[in-house]
Each structure stands twice: as structure tokens, then as C-alpha cells.
Design a protein around this motif. Structure first.
Motif, PDB file in Angstrom:
ATOM      1  N   TRP A   4       0.827  -1.219   0.000  1.00 47.72           N
ATOM      2  CA  TRP A   4       0.000   0.000   0.000  1.00 47.72           C
ATOM      3  C   TRP A   4       0.856   1.262   0.000  1.00 47.72           C
ATOM      4  O   TRP A   4       0.464   2.281  -0.575  1.00 47.72           O
ATOM      5  CB  TRP A   4      -0.962   0.004   1.190  1.00 47.72           C
ATOM      6  N   LEU A   5       2.029   1.226   0.624  1.00 54.54           N
ATOM      7  CA  LEU A   5       2.928   2.384   0.597  1.00 54.54           C
ATOM      8  C   LEU A   5       3.415   2.655  -0.823  1.00 54.54           C
ATOM      9  O   LEU A   5       3.478   3.807  -1.263  1.00 54.54           O
ATOM     10  CB  LEU A   5       4.114   2.156   1.532  1.00 54.54           C
ATOM     11  N   ALA A  65       9.661   6.989  -8.365  1.00 52.95           N
ATOM     12  CA  ALA A  65      10.920   6.262  -8.255  1.00 52.95           C
ATOM     13  C   ALA A  65      11.262   6.000  -6.792  1.00 52.95           C
ATOM     14  O   ALA A  65      11.744   4.916  -6.441  1.00 52.95           O
ATOM     15  CB  ALA A  65      12.042   7.042  -8.935  1.00 52.95           C
ATOM     16  N   GLY A  66      10.993   6.970  -5.927  1.00 46.67           N
ATOM     17  CA  GLY A  66      11.227   6.773  -4.499  1.00 46.67           C
ATOM     18  C   GLY A  66      10.362   5.664  -3.932  1.00 46.67           C
ATOM     19  O   GLY A  66      10.815   4.870  -3.092  1.00 46.67           O
ATOM     20  N   GLY A  67       9.126   5.568  -4.393  1.00 50.44           N
ATOM     21  CA  GLY A  67       8.251   4.488  -3.947  1.00 50.44           C
ATOM     22  C   GLY A  67       8.779   3.129  -4.355  1.00 50.44           C
ATOM     23  O   GLY A  67       8.793   2.185  -3.555  1.00 50.44           O
ATOM     24  N   PHE A  68       9.236   3.000  -5.597  1.00 53.53           N
ATOM     25  CA  PHE A  68       9.785   1.727  -6.045  1.00 53.53           C
ATOM     26  C   PHE A  68      11.105   1.399  -5.361  1.00 53.53           C
ATOM     27  O   PHE A  68      11.385   0.245  -5.047  1.00 53.53           O
ATOM     28  CB  PHE A  68       9.946   1.708  -7.566  1.00 53.53           C
ATOM     29  N   ALA A  69      11.940   2.419  -5.115  1.00 55.90           N
ATOM     30  CA  ALA A  69      13.194   2.184  -4.399  1.00 55.90           C
ATOM     31  C   ALA A  69      12.924   1.746  -2.960  1.00 55.90           C
ATOM     32  O   ALA A  69      13.593   0.846  -2.437  1.00 55.90           O
ATOM     33  CB  ALA A  69      14.060   3.445  -4.422  1.00 55.90           C
ATOM     34  N   ALA A  70      11.933   2.356  -2.323  1.00 52.05           N
ATOM     35  CA  ALA A  70      11.559   1.940  -0.966  1.00 52.05           C
ATOM     36  C   ALA A  70      11.046   0.507  -0.969  1.00 52.05           C
ATOM     37  O   ALA A  70      11.363  -0.280  -0.063  1.00 52.05           O
ATOM     38  CB  ALA A  70      10.494   2.887  -0.402  1.00 52.05           C
ATOM     39  N   ALA A  71      10.284   0.147  -1.997  1.00 54.23           N
ATOM     40  CA  ALA A  71       9.797  -1.229  -2.101  1.00 54.23           C
ATOM     41  C   ALA A  71      10.956  -2.201  -2.260  1.00 54.23           C
ATOM     42  O   ALA A  71      10.954  -3.287  -1.652  1.00 54.23           O
ATOM     43  CB  ALA A  71       8.840  -1.360  -3.283  1.00 54.23           C
ATOM     44  N   ALA A  72      11.958  -1.825  -3.043  1.00 56.49           N
ATOM     45  CA  ALA A  72      13.135  -2.683  -3.206  1.00 56.49           C
ATOM     46  C   ALA A  72      13.861  -2.859  -1.876  1.00 56.49           C
ATOM     47  O   ALA A  72      14.290  -3.970  -1.537  1.00 56.49           O
ATOM     48  CB  ALA A  72      14.077  -2.094  -4.256  1.00 56.49           C
ATOM     49  N   LEU A  73      13.986  -1.791  -1.124  1.00 53.61           N
ATOM     50  CA  LEU A  73      14.642  -1.872   0.180  1.00 53.61           C
ATOM     51  C   LEU A  73      13.849  -2.754   1.144  1.00 53.61           C
ATOM     52  O   LEU A  73      14.419  -3.611   1.825  1.00 53.61           O
ATOM     53  CB  LEU A  73      14.812  -0.472   0.767  1.00 53.61           C
ATOM     54  N   ILE A  74      12.537  -2.560   1.163  1.00 57.61           N
ATOM     55  CA  ILE A  74      11.692  -3.389   2.037  1.00 57.61           C
ATOM     56  C   ILE A  74      11.827  -4.853   1.646  1.00 57.61           C
ATOM     57  O   ILE A  74      11.992  -5.729   2.494  1.00 57.61           O
ATOM     58  CB  ILE A  74      10.221  -2.939   1.955  1.00 57.61           C
TER      59      ILE A  74
END
Length: 91
Positions: A15-16, A41-50
Motif C-alpha cells: 500500500w505504501l 521512483a522513491g516508492g519503487f526504491a523503498a519497495a526494493a529496500l523493504i
């Protein structure tokens, strides 16, 4: 949290990512192409980190394939969107 037994809450941090992509699309619509791309891009990068640090069950809807493939695909999306939005000619 389940809604009508659907497993709605199992998506977890997905959801984030959806919120970040939605916010980026709204910014695109408002004419803020570069900022919208950066938000997405920040959302996808955060998803990659998670996905990289969380277990499969904690990653929720972000966990689709094996961890390495998920992280690679999410980072590629982040970099691709960031580059595309940074290099687009506006005007």
C-alpha cells in the motif's frame, strides 16, 4: 485485517508503494513531471529496500518472485522512471 475474508490486509507495505505511485501520477497530472517521477521512483526504491530486508511474509504484496528478482525488478523500475522523468523535454 481482512475484509470479507479476502486477505485484503496481506498486501502489507504494498500500500505504501501504491500510494507513492498514485501521488506521482497526481503530480504528473498537475504538470509536475519531474517531481512526479521522483516520487514514483522513491516508492519503487523503498519497495526494493523493504523486499531486500524483510522476510517474504512481512513483505506482503511486494514479494512476488524470489528476493533477488524482486529487488532487481523494483530497482530497475525506480531507475528507469527516474531517468525518464529527468530527461524528458518539457516544452
Amino acid at each position: 485485517m481482512t475484509v470479507g475474508g479476502s486477505g485484503f490486509g496481506r498486501l502489507g507495505p504494498w500500500w505504501l508503494v501504491a500510494a507513492a505511485v498514485g501521488a506521482g501520477l497526481v503530480l504528473f497530472w498537475l504538470g509536475q513531471v519531474r517531481l512526479g517521477g521522483q516520487v514514483m521512483a522513491g516508492g519503487f526504491a523503498a519497495a526494493a529496500l523493504i523486499r531486500a530486508v524483510a522476510t517474504r511474509s512481512r513483505a506482503g504484496g511486494i514479494a512476488v518472485r524470489n528476493k533477488g528478482v524482486d529487488v532487481l525488478v523494483l530497482l530497475a523500475l525506480a531507475v528507469g522512471i527516474l531517468l525518464a522523468s529527468a530527461t524528458v523535454r518539457l516544452g
